[in-house]
Motif scaffolding. Structure first.
Motif, short mmCIF file in Angstrom:
data_model
loop_
_atom_site.label_atom_id
_atom_site.label_comp_id
_atom_site.label_asym_id
_atom_site.label_seq_id
_atom_site.Cartn_x
_atom_site.Cartn_y
_atom_site.Cartn_z
N HIS A 60 -7.55 1.33 -1.13
CA HIS A 60 -6.13 1.02 -0.99
C HIS A 60 -5.43 1.50 -2.26
N SER A 82 0.94 2.16 -5.84
CA SER A 82 1.72 2.92 -6.81
C SER A 82 2.28 1.99 -7.89
N ASN A 103 0.83 -1.21 0.00
CA ASN A 103 0.00 0.00 0.00
C ASN A 103 0.86 1.25 0.00
N ALA A 104 0.43 2.25 -0.80
CA ALA A 104 1.10 3.56 -0.75
C ALA A 104 0.37 4.42 0.27
N GLY A 105 0.70 4.24 1.53
CA GLY A 105 0.00 4.95 2.59
C GLY A 105 -1.03 4.06 3.26
N PHE A 106 -1.90 4.69 4.07
CA PHE A 106 -2.90 3.94 4.81
C PHE A 106 -4.22 3.92 4.03
#
Length: 425
Positions: free
Chosen positions: A246, A249, A231-234
């Protein structure tokens, strides 16, 4: 005939040379530039119309070929093994054979590629013949008996790919990979084996009259590569306030390619694509690792030299094809049948002649089904009429029937009320 050609043709008919020269100078100075400008504007208008219709099927085209394992390039930009572990040279061990015999399971000692017609392969498999071979071991040669069965692992990979297409909401098109249906597993018949701890170094088999067609250590390729992405972040709550978004990238993997998220309908609600990211909407509220399937956007001029021809299921890029893909409507007419058959770049291989609707009679077919997993269409095959599609082969080689099967299977997807078969005229 273009406007330029028409004017030059008319000029040649003027007998007076002075008038012809005068008119030619006028045309060259004014009308030629005007015609060029008009043609440029027409081309720009045509391109604008095409750009308005950008179906996903152009982006998710599947390419396929086969090569010898020693020629495989592990850093190739577009072509990858269907089974990632295939390039590794694997020799079955004596322990694996004994364990298979103990559990009364088939002992597959190797896989062969038969470079022959599909009907010859069907005939060979129907005969249930046994062939002689030898296991070359550290304790000497061991005579063996083997039999052949169709390789199923590549067909299962295509079925899994079909399921992934459905989860991602991408329309399915029949895979045009004529080589994968020519791989056969070599099964060892049950026989007593030495109890000593010996190792198998290599093996040889004799397929008798099929020996000239036998190719060992062949590797089927396609433009699909598997990746694991975090995941690129939460995750953030989705607009429905039930699921979560979700973001994955794809910048490092190549934003110019197409991507599918591996999962099922229970874990993935839908998938969105932006310029440099894939957004997965699902009930999962924690970040994790996702499996992505990259469908490489193949550039034909960068493929390189291949021993076997590269094929794909990508249709010809024209206005009618994009329009029909963008507005999918079931049109079961003779004209739509012809358009569908001509939508693929196989004009140098085969030509459609005619079709005939008959009752369920025994007809010798040269084609076979490439989409046996399409079970969502509820129908009773024995109540259907048969659509016999007649083709002419321009190149009758060992994959002619396989290419015919691809076209017929695509027709079958659209004209599911018939049993579609292909024949050569």
């Amino acid at each position: 005939m273009s406007m330029k050609e028409l004017m030059l043709e008319r000029l040649k008919k003027i007998e007076n040379l002075e008038q012809r020269q005068l008119l030619k100078d006028m045309i060259s100075g004014v009308f030629t530039n005007l015609i060029d400008y008009q043609q440029q504007m027409n081309d720009r208008l045509e391109q604008r119309l095409l750009d308005e219709l950008k179906p996903d099927e152009q982006q998710f085209a599947i390419y396929g070929t086969v090569i010898a394992k020693e020629q495989y390039d592990p850093i190739h930009e577009y072509l990858f093994p269907i089974i990632p572990t295939d390039p590794e040279r694997k020799v079955i061990s004596m322990e694996e054979i004994k364990l298979a015999f103990l559990h009364q399971q088939p002992a597959v000692v190797c896989t062969v590629f038969l470079q022959c017609d599909s009907l010859q392969i069907q005939q060979l498999l129907s005969e249930n013949r046994q062939f002689h071979g030898k296991l070359h071991t550290t304790a000497g040669d061991i005579d063996i008996q083997v039999y052949l069965r169709k390789q199923q692992i590549y067909s299962k990979e295509i079925e899994e790919l079909y399921n992934t297409f459905q989860v991602n909401g991408i329309p399915w098109k029949t895979i045009n990979h004529p080589y994968i249906h020519k791989f056969l597993d070599v099964h060892l018949t049950f026989q007593p084996l030495p109890q000593d701890e010996i190792e198998i170094i290599d093996m040889t088999i004799d397929l008798e009259e099929y020996e000239p067609y036998k190719k060992m250590n062949m590797l089927p390729l396609w433009n699909i590569e598997r990746h694991k992405v975090k995941n690129a972040g939460f995750p953030v709550p989705a607009i429905d306030k039930v699921n979560f978004e979700h973001m994955l990238s794809i910048r490092k993997l190549g934003a110019e390619h197409s991507y599918l998220v591996v999962g099922d309908e229970a874990t993935i609600r839908y998938v969105k694509r932006s310029e440099n990211a894939i957004t997965v909407v699902c009930p999962q509220d924690k970040a994790g690792i996702w499996q992505l399937i990259k469908v490489a956007n193949v550039q034909q001029d960068k493929i390189g030299t291949l021993a076997y021809e590269l094929f794909s299921n990508r249709p010809l890029d024209c206005f009618m094809q994009r329009l029909s893909a963008s507005h999918p409507v079931a049109i079961h007419t003779a004209g739509e049948l012809v358009r569908l058959i001509h939508s693929f770049n196989l004009a140098e291989r085969l030509a459609f002649i005619d079709f005939e609707i008959i009752e369920n009679e025994a007809v010798s077919s040269y084609s076979y089904a490439l989409n046996p997993f399409l079970t969502e269409i509820i129908s009773k095959p024995h109540h259907k009429k048969t659509m016999v599609l007649q083709f002419k082969a321009f190149k009758q080689d060992f994959i002619a029937n396989d290419l015919l099967s691809f076209v017929v299977s695509e027709v079958q997807r659209h004209f599911y009320e018939y049993n579609c078969i292909g024949v050569w005229q």
